[in-house]
Design an enzyme around this catalytic site. Structure first.
Site, short mmCIF file in Angstrom:
data_model
loop_
_atom_site.label_atom_id
_atom_site.label_comp_id
_atom_site.label_asym_id
_atom_site.label_seq_id
_atom_site.Cartn_x
_atom_site.Cartn_y
_atom_site.Cartn_z
N PHE A 21 -2.60 6.10 -7.78
CA PHE A 21 -4.05 5.96 -7.74
C PHE A 21 -4.41 4.47 -7.70
O PHE A 21 -4.05 3.70 -8.58
CB PHE A 21 -4.68 6.60 -8.98
CG PHE A 21 -6.18 6.74 -8.90
CD1 PHE A 21 -6.76 7.77 -8.19
CD2 PHE A 21 -7.01 5.82 -9.53
CE1 PHE A 21 -8.14 7.90 -8.10
CE2 PHE A 21 -8.39 5.93 -9.45
CZ PHE A 21 -8.96 6.98 -8.73
N GLY A 22 -5.12 4.08 -6.65
CA GLY A 22 -5.55 2.69 -6.51
C GLY A 22 -6.82 2.44 -7.31
O GLY A 22 -7.67 3.33 -7.45
N ASP A 48 -2.42 1.65 -9.93
CA ASP A 48 -2.18 0.36 -9.29
C ASP A 48 -3.39 -0.54 -9.50
O ASP A 48 -4.52 -0.20 -9.14
CB ASP A 48 -1.95 0.58 -7.79
CG ASP A 48 -1.74 -0.73 -7.04
OD1 ASP A 48 -0.57 -1.09 -6.84
OD2 ASP A 48 -2.74 -1.38 -6.67
N TYR A 53 -8.21 -7.94 -9.21
CA TYR A 53 -9.23 -6.91 -9.29
C TYR A 53 -10.16 -7.07 -10.50
O TYR A 53 -11.18 -6.39 -10.59
CB TYR A 53 -8.59 -5.52 -9.34
CG TYR A 53 -7.69 -5.17 -8.18
CD1 TYR A 53 -7.66 -5.95 -7.02
CD2 TYR A 53 -6.87 -4.05 -8.24
CE1 TYR A 53 -6.82 -5.63 -5.97
CE2 TYR A 53 -6.03 -3.72 -7.20
CZ TYR A 53 -5.99 -4.51 -6.06
OH TYR A 53 -5.16 -4.18 -5.03
N LYS A 82 -0.31 -7.13 -10.24
CA LYS A 82 0.13 -8.11 -9.26
C LYS A 82 -0.25 -9.53 -9.66
O LYS A 82 -1.23 -9.76 -10.36
CB LYS A 82 -0.49 -7.78 -7.89
CG LYS A 82 -0.33 -6.33 -7.47
CD LYS A 82 -0.98 -6.06 -6.13
CE LYS A 82 -1.10 -4.58 -5.88
NZ LYS A 82 -2.26 -3.98 -6.58
N HIS A 113 1.36 -10.67 -5.08
CA HIS A 113 0.27 -10.07 -4.30
C HIS A 113 0.18 -10.60 -2.87
O HIS A 113 -0.21 -9.88 -1.95
CB HIS A 113 -1.06 -10.33 -5.03
CG HIS A 113 -2.13 -9.35 -4.71
ND1 HIS A 113 -3.19 -9.11 -5.56
CD2 HIS A 113 -2.33 -8.54 -3.66
CE1 HIS A 113 -3.98 -8.19 -5.04
NE2 HIS A 113 -3.49 -7.84 -3.87
#
Length: 285
Positions: A21-22, A48, A53, A82, A113
């Site tokens: 799941f992002g 993830d 983010y 990341k 990343h």
């Protein structure tokens, strides 16, 4: 076994869910709690995120509350985060920060990343230093697996040609019928690097893939949604996926992929003109 329960064995011996799941653009305590609650209910066990983010803290808080509610513990889920490009060369400090925000003892998978740096030069030197620091964090138990994101074949060869002791387990890249690279796929297959797709449904706010007539026709023929066809196209190649949605209907349907796309339709899905929606790592030396 249902596709959403399928796991891939990584070089470390750990098993990583093929379907995750992002969480890009999933922000705010209440929104994150609600979204992850639905994702866990649907059966997702890989989440993830990334320092970029700005939601690691919200995710950590949400999982602390939600795992007991779903009769799960930390070992039942797989967390990926990341390295922010600005943090190249200080990956150890970045991992420490992510662990604190996620409020957990270890990260299942930590990715570089982007092969380039922000505000620095000497990209190759800096990403090499980052990898060395990530290897040390594996040895210390802070991270279980390490990999990369947005790496080209050239970047991967550079990394593999250095003997750091640990090879990349995963390469997360933009991957959908409008953007796929056979040379990258073949190289990762040969080297035992799992490809993981992001933006499987196209760019943010872009519905070119979902509204494509050929894709819609294949979906109609199979009795599936265009999104399910796009996601199944990837997993049918053994490419891992991390779809994201905040809508319960889509969260559930995006992991219901137990069907097969016929060969003639796969050929159609491979035939489109290539269009890249996200960063182009070919610009990074």
């Amino acid at each position: 076994m249902s596709i959403k329960n399928k796991k891939i064995k990584l070089p470390s011996g750990d098993y990583m869910p093929l379907v995750g799941f992002g969480t890009w653009l999933v922000k705010g305590r209440e929104s994150t709690l609600k979204t992850l609650d639905m994702a866990l209910e649907a059966g997702y066990r890989l989440f993830d995120t990334a320092a970029m983010y700005n939601n690691e803290g919200d995710i950590g808080d949400a999982l602390k509350e939600l795992l007991p509610r779903h009769n799960l513990s930390r070992k039942d889920i797989f967390i990926t985060t990341k390295l922010y490009p600005e943090d190249h060369g200080k990956a150890d400090k970045a991992i420490e920060s992510s662990l604190k925000k996620l409020d957990c003892d270890y990260i299942d998978l930590y990715l570089i990343h982007w092969p380039g740096t922000y505000g620095k030069s000497e990209h190759a030197k800096m990403r090499s230093k980052s990898w060395e620091q990530m290897v040390e964090c594996v040895k210390k138990g802070f991270v279980r697996n390490i990999g990369v994101s947005n790496y080209t074949v050239r970047h991967l060869k550079e990394l593999l040609n250095n003997d750091f002791g640990i090879r990349p387990a995963v390469n997360q890249v933009e991957w959908h019928p409008f953007c796929h690279q056979k040379d990258l796929y073949d190289f990762c297959q040969k080297e035992g690097i799992l490809l993981q797709a992001y933006q499987s449904l196209g760019g943010a706010g872009n519905r070119d893939l979902l509204e494509n007539e050929n894709i819609k026709n294949i979906a109609k023929k199979l009795g599936k949604t265009p999104a399910q066809v796009l996601l199944r196209w990837a997993v049918q190649q053994n490419v891992a996926i991390i779809p994201k949605s905040k809508t319960k209907e889509y969260i559930f349907s995006n992991c219901e992929l137990d069907f097969t796309i016929p060969e003639e339709d796969m050929k159609t899905l491979f035939s489109f003109k290539q269009t890249k929606y996200d960063w182009d790592p070919n610009t990074i030396p």
